[in-house]
Write an enzyme that holds these catalytic residues in place. Structure first.
Site, PDB file in Angstrom:
ATOM      1  N   HIS A   9       0.982  -1.421   0.154  1.00 31.24           N
ATOM      2  CA  HIS A   9      -0.117   0.158   0.005  1.00 31.24           C
ATOM      3  C   HIS A   9       0.933   1.182  -0.121  1.00 31.24           C
ATOM      4  CE1 HIS A   9      -3.124  -3.015   0.918  1.00 31.24           C
ATOM      5  NE2 HIS A   9      -3.984  -1.915   1.015  1.00 31.24           N
ATOM      6  N   HIS A 170     -20.044 -15.663  11.200  1.00 30.09           N
ATOM      7  CA  HIS A 170     -20.116 -16.028  12.581  1.00 30.09           C
ATOM      8  C   HIS A 170     -20.570 -17.575  12.445  1.00 30.09           C
ATOM      9  CE1 HIS A 170     -24.633 -15.398  12.837  1.00 30.09           C
ATOM     10  NE2 HIS A 170     -24.247 -14.347  12.067  1.00 30.09           N
ATOM     11  N   HIS A 431     -26.306 -16.120  21.463  1.00 29.58           N
ATOM     12  CA  HIS A 431     -27.514 -16.837  21.044  1.00 29.58           C
ATOM     13  C   HIS A 431     -28.565 -16.806  22.056  1.00 29.58           C
ATOM     14  CE1 HIS A 431     -25.094 -18.545  17.242  1.00 29.58           C
ATOM     15  NE2 HIS A 431     -25.777 -17.636  16.918  1.00 29.58           N
TER      16      HIS A 431
END
Length: 473
Positions: A9, A170, A431
């Site tokens: 970069h 995920h 969850h």
């Protein structure tokens, strides 16, 4: 003969690495070209595929060209350059995942000495060994002795996508990814920022920590490589089976809930490192426990879809994919063989270590997935030990108070009786929290010492907005 191209970069970084590398040269054994930065005085940081293409062409009068890159778009620019090149030149090019500075220096020395392309790549990939040995750290090459196989060769193809899922790749989207790619006859690797994993392990994919807007690349070679790449690209276009819109179920959760406190402790069987009768017997016991747990997860998936939604069901199908990973059984077998211990103790060691790996991630959403591993561990240990956990039946409005709670426990609660869940630890991104909100339960976590004074039977009010527990009676 092997020549090198350095892609960075930063023009200054690229030229600096080139200067260091040229000091390693004795004679004309290796040419080095630089493709670094972009021609924009105000924003010079970036990579340009045309520059990379021209750099490759400038040193293409050789058998092979090895491209060394820093991160992110350097990889994409190199891939784009390959597509722009004359096919005869592109066939000579290999992209290397080694660290830019150390890898380039090692590759330069190796190439200048006349090594073939495979040896040059291997030397570049092992370039950190000397530094690690001097610092007394484990050698990367010892941990991953086959890391060179992750470098694409002339027969490999790849496709790169930008992940748009708000929470990255995920457990649930990773489960879709494993399932989608499992049917293809091809060697495949997933790559992010130079780190590669084989996409047949849900755990390894999750531990890549692929976030929203990250670039994820699938590398494939073999009979069905092109089909696998097409399927990967299509799955990414479908956001790996996830909606990008906020789940409507999330809006059902109340901000206040009042009920009688029930102090709950998640089931966690005690295991000891007792001598095993025989390795074969313990392996059979572990296989049976895993299969029984997989059957449980199938039933939980069906229950979640019947009572709530396909998104909630996907949590438990993701657990199924996570557990149905032969690597976990193999790791537990290794522990049993080395320690001559029971299947329960070995399994506890393997899954507890995996749980800790999730806890150590710096992405909060992925970090919260540790509780899924703990849930699977608890359920499978029940089958191994013969012990069982029972969720009490509640007949009046109840606030469940605990340190943590498993997703499968929340799913099996009766939302007509349970008004809310209050945790010492836990996470809004976990969850269990997602399931609780879909059920219309008030969820309060990270309460720490505030739950120490709560006793069984206390009347509590949870305030989700103020993040506060109040004793009301």
């Amino acid at each position: 003969m092997v020549n090198l191209v350095i892609v960075s970069h930063s023009a200054q970084l690229g030229e600096g690495v080139g200067t260091l590398a040229r000091q390693m040269l004795m004679g004309d054994g290796c040419k080095i070209a630089i493709a670094a930065g972009i021609d924009d005085p105000e924003n010079p940081i970036g990579t340009d595929p045309i520059k990379v293409m021209e750099a490759i062409e400038s040193v293409a009068d050789t058998d092979h060209v090895l491209v060394m890159m820093d991160i992110g778009s350097a990889l994409l620019s190199a891939e784009t350059a390959l597509e722009l090149l004359d096919p005869n030149i592109a066939a000579k090019v290999r992209l290397c995942a080694a660290p830019l500075v150390e890898g380039t220096l090692a590759a330069t020395v190796s190439a200048a000495a006349g090594a073939d392309i495979e040896r040059v790549i291997r030397d570049a990939m092992n370039a950190l060994d000397a530094k690690c040995e001097q610092l007394g750290l484990p050698l990367p090459s010892a941990v991953k002795p086959t890391s060179a196989e992750f470098a694409p060769d002339a027969d490999a193809r790849s496709v790169a996508i930008v992940v748009k899922n708000p929470n990255g790749i995920h457990v649930r989207p990773a489960s879709r990814l494993v399932s989608t790619l499992s049917g293809f006859n091809a060697d495949m690797w997933l790559e992010k920022n130079g780190k590669c994993v084989v996409p047949d392990s849900l755990n390894q994919i999750a531990l890549l920590q692929v976030r929203c807007n990250d670039t994820l690349r699938l590398i494939a070679r073999g009979e069905q490589a092109e089909d696998a790449l097409a399927a990967f690209k299509q799955l990414a276009a479908e956001n790996f089976g996830e909606s990008l819109e906020p789940a409507q179920a999330e809006t059902k959760a109340p901000s206040l809930a009042t009920g009688t406190a029930f102090c709950y402790t998640p089931f966690s069987p005690e295991v000891s490192q007792q001598p095993a009768a025989s390795l074969q017997t313990e392996q059979q016991r572990l296989r049976a426990a895993i299969q029984s747990t997989l059957n449980d997860l199938n039933a939980l998936t069906a229950l979640a879809e019947e009572k709530y939604s396909a998104d909630i069901a996907a949590i438990f199908s993701g657990h199924h994919t996570l557990l149905d990973d032969p690597e976990l059984f193999d790791m537990a077998s290794d522990v049993m063989r080395e320690k001559q211990c029971s299947a329960a103790w070995a399994w506890h060691q393997v899954l507890s270590e995996l749980s800790q790996q999730y806890l150590q991630l710096d992405d909060p959403y992925l970090q919260a997935r540790y509780i899924d591993i703990e849930d699977i561990l608890s359920r499978s240990l029940q089958h191994l030990t013969g012990e069982s956990a029972h969720i009490p039946a509640f007949i009046r409005p109840t606030i469940l108070v605990a340190d943590v709670i498993y997703p499968s426990t929340v799913l099996q609660l009766d939302p007509k009786a349970i008004q809310g869940i209050c945790l010492r630890d836990g996470s809004e991104a976990s969850h269990p929290a997602i399931i609780a909100r879909a059920m219309g339960l008030c969820w309060l976590c990270q309460q720490g010492e505030a739950i120490d004074s709560i006793k069984m039977g206390d009347i509590l009010t949870l305030d989700r907005v103020a993040q506060r527990i109040t004793h009301t009676g």
